[in-house]
Design a protein around this motif. Structure first.
Motif, PDB file in Angstrom:
ATOM      1  N   UNK A 142       1.052  -1.017  -0.019  1.00 41.41           N
ATOM      2  CA  UNK A 142       0.277   0.033  -0.280  1.00 41.41           C
ATOM      3  C   UNK A 142       1.046   1.281  -0.328  1.00 41.41           C
ATOM      4  N   UNK A 143       2.013   1.365  -0.589  1.00 41.93           N
ATOM      5  CA  UNK A 143       2.179   2.914  -1.065  1.00 41.93           C
ATOM      6  C   UNK A 143       1.938   3.603  -2.266  1.00 41.93           C
ATOM      7  N   UNK A 144       1.752   4.726  -1.339  1.00 40.62           N
ATOM      8  CA  UNK A 144       1.430   5.845  -2.532  1.00 40.62           C
ATOM      9  C   UNK A 144       2.418   6.371  -3.497  1.00 40.62           C
ATOM     10  N   UNK A 145       3.737   6.166  -2.803  1.00 40.58           N
ATOM     11  CA  UNK A 145       4.976   6.733  -3.852  1.00 40.58           C
ATOM     12  C   UNK A 145       5.338   6.373  -5.212  1.00 40.58           C
ATOM     13  N   UNK A 146       4.942   7.616  -5.884  1.00 36.44           N
ATOM     14  CA  UNK A 146       5.452   7.286  -7.261  1.00 36.44           C
ATOM     15  C   UNK A 146       6.683   8.022  -8.015  1.00 36.44           C
ATOM     16  N   UNK A 147       7.986   7.653  -6.532  1.00 35.29           N
ATOM     17  CA  UNK A 147       9.285   7.984  -7.461  1.00 35.29           C
ATOM     18  C   UNK A 147       9.732   9.626  -7.685  1.00 35.29           C
ATOM     19  N   UNK A 148       8.791   9.997  -7.636  1.00 43.11           N
ATOM     20  CA  UNK A 148       8.390  11.664  -7.238  1.00 43.11           C
ATOM     21  C   UNK A 148       8.443  12.669  -5.560  1.00 43.11           C
ATOM     22  N   UNK A 164       8.855  23.034   0.358  1.00 44.57           N
ATOM     23  CA  UNK A 164       9.514  24.392   1.171  1.00 44.57           C
ATOM     24  C   UNK A 164       8.179  25.167   2.181  1.00 44.57           C
ATOM     25  N   UNK A 165       6.794  25.106   1.491  1.00 43.80           N
ATOM     26  CA  UNK A 165       6.107  25.828   2.021  1.00 43.80           C
ATOM     27  C   UNK A 165       5.019  24.815   3.173  1.00 43.80           C
ATOM     28  N   UNK A 166       4.615  23.586   2.330  1.00 38.73           N
ATOM     29  CA  UNK A 166       3.006  22.599   2.317  1.00 38.73           C
ATOM     30  C   UNK A 166       4.370  21.759   3.697  1.00 38.73           C
ATOM     31  N   UNK A 167       5.720  21.687   2.900  1.00 42.36           N
ATOM     32  CA  UNK A 167       6.213  19.929   3.761  1.00 42.36           C
ATOM     33  C   UNK A 167       5.366  18.683   3.609  1.00 42.36           C
ATOM     34  N   UNK A 168       4.285  18.676   2.440  1.00 42.82           N
ATOM     35  CA  UNK A 168       4.930  17.387   1.678  1.00 42.82           C
ATOM     36  C   UNK A 168       5.090  16.623   0.384  1.00 42.82           C
ATOM     37  N   UNK A 169       4.763  15.708   0.147  1.00 43.58           N
ATOM     38  CA  UNK A 169       5.818  15.553  -0.842  1.00 43.58           C
ATOM     39  C   UNK A 169       5.162  15.636  -1.925  1.00 43.58           C
ATOM     40  N   UNK A 170       5.066  16.558  -2.822  1.00 42.15           N
ATOM     41  CA  UNK A 170       4.783  16.773  -4.733  1.00 42.15           C
ATOM     42  C   UNK A 170       4.258  15.456  -5.534  1.00 42.15           C
ATOM     43  N   UNK A 171       4.995  14.288  -5.084  1.00 37.42           N
ATOM     44  CA  UNK A 171       4.764  13.341  -5.536  1.00 37.42           C
ATOM     45  C   UNK A 171       3.674  12.258  -5.567  1.00 37.42           C
ATOM     46  N   UNK A 172       3.650  12.149  -3.598  1.00 42.39           N
ATOM     47  CA  UNK A 172       2.370  10.932  -2.834  1.00 42.39           C
ATOM     48  C   UNK A 172       1.678  11.989  -2.259  1.00 42.39           C
ATOM     49  N   UNK A 173       1.463  13.262  -1.565  1.00 44.59           N
ATOM     50  CA  UNK A 173       1.316  13.957  -0.636  1.00 44.59           C
ATOM     51  C   UNK A 173       1.332  13.457   0.665  1.00 44.59           C
ATOM     52  N   UNK A 174       2.573  12.930   0.917  1.00 43.75           N
ATOM     53  CA  UNK A 174       2.743  12.245   2.332  1.00 43.75           C
ATOM     54  C   UNK A 174       3.902  13.411   3.177  1.00 43.75           C
ATOM     55  N   UNK A 229      -5.073  16.317   0.122  1.00 42.77           N
ATOM     56  CA  UNK A 229      -4.334  17.343   1.089  1.00 42.77           C
ATOM     57  C   UNK A 229      -3.088  17.740  -0.747  1.00 42.77           C
ATOM     58  N   UNK A 230      -3.647  16.978  -1.711  1.00 41.48           N
ATOM     59  CA  UNK A 230      -3.284  17.538  -3.568  1.00 41.48           C
ATOM     60  C   UNK A 230      -3.974  18.725  -3.628  1.00 41.48           C
ATOM     61  N   UNK A 231      -4.224  19.436  -3.289  1.00 37.72           N
ATOM     62  CA  UNK A 231      -5.793  21.332  -3.426  1.00 37.72           C
ATOM     63  C   UNK A 231      -4.165  21.869  -3.176  1.00 37.72           C
ATOM     64  N   UNK A 232      -3.113  21.752  -2.021  1.00 37.15           N
ATOM     65  CA  UNK A 232      -2.325  22.469  -1.329  1.00 37.15           C
ATOM     66  C   UNK A 232      -1.446  22.434  -2.192  1.00 37.15           C
ATOM     67  N   UNK A 233      -1.309  21.882  -2.643  1.00 40.63           N
ATOM     68  CA  UNK A 233       0.091  22.153  -3.701  1.00 40.63           C
ATOM     69  C   UNK A 233      -0.690  22.786  -5.028  1.00 40.63           C
ATOM     70  N   UNK A 234      -1.795  22.653  -5.669  1.00 41.72           N
ATOM     71  CA  UNK A 234      -2.292  22.769  -6.901  1.00 41.72           C
ATOM     72  C   UNK A 234      -2.225  24.794  -7.371  1.00 41.72           C
ATOM     73  N   UNK A 235      -2.647  24.979  -6.505  1.00 37.22           N
ATOM     74  CA  UNK A 235      -2.506  26.277  -6.721  1.00 37.22           C
ATOM     75  C   UNK A 235      -0.986  27.412  -6.284  1.00 37.22           C
ATOM     76  N   UNK A 236      -0.537  27.936  -7.777  1.00 36.32           N
ATOM     77  CA  UNK A 236       0.851  28.680  -8.128  1.00 36.32           C
ATOM     78  C   UNK A 236       0.582  30.055  -6.980  1.00 36.32           C
ATOM     79  N   UNK A 237       1.508  30.466  -7.074  1.00 37.73           N
ATOM     80  CA  UNK A 237       1.296  31.887  -6.676  1.00 37.73           C
ATOM     81  C   UNK A 237       2.914  32.252  -7.509  1.00 37.73           C
ATOM     82  N   UNK A 238       3.023  33.477  -7.972  1.00 37.86           N
ATOM     83  CA  UNK A 238       4.546  33.506  -7.744  1.00 37.86           C
ATOM     84  C   UNK A 238       4.370  33.413  -9.394  1.00 37.86           C
ATOM     85  N   UNK A 239       5.859  33.082  -9.732  1.00 38.49           N
ATOM     86  CA  UNK A 239       6.037  32.491 -11.401  1.00 38.49           C
ATOM     87  C   UNK A 239       6.272  33.540 -11.797  1.00 38.49           C
ATOM     88  N   UNK A 240       6.320  33.352 -13.328  1.00 35.29           N
ATOM     89  CA  UNK A 240       6.921  34.165 -14.474  1.00 35.29           C
ATOM     90  C   UNK A 240       5.415  35.203 -14.793  1.00 35.29           C
TER      91      UNK A 240
END
Length: 77
Positions: A13-19, A24-34, A60-71
């Motif tokens: 049952x590992x959710x790891x997707x090897x990403x 840095x702000x949310x402190x969760x993995x962008x691949x598996x959300x742990x 937890x996924x929506x925490x990473x969906x919003x991007x602020x800043x960038x070009x």
């Protein structure tokens, strides 16, 4: 020459997707959300605790969906 077998983890049952990138702000993995703590303890968790965490991961996924800043944000100024 015979290649050695590729090392794999034998965890259920590992959710790891090897990403493996920690946001840095949310402190969760962008691949598996742990969290870092969940990743570190995963192999020592009971199956029920893993299942509970896996049920929480989609929320937890929506925490990473919003991007602020960038070009695009700089060009709007």
């Amino acid at each position: 020459m015979v290649k050695p077998p590729v090392w794999t983890r034998n965890e259920i049952e590992s959710p790891c997707v090897q990403i493996c990138v920690i946001h840095p702000a949310e402190r969760i993995c962008t691949g598996c959300y742990r969290t870092i703590e969940e990743i570190a303890r995963w192999s020592r968790m009971e199956p029920e605790e893993r299942r509970t965490i896996m049920q929480e991961l989609p929320s937890r996924a929506p925490k990473l969906a919003k991007r602020r800043g960038g070009r695009a944000a700089r060009l709007k100024r």
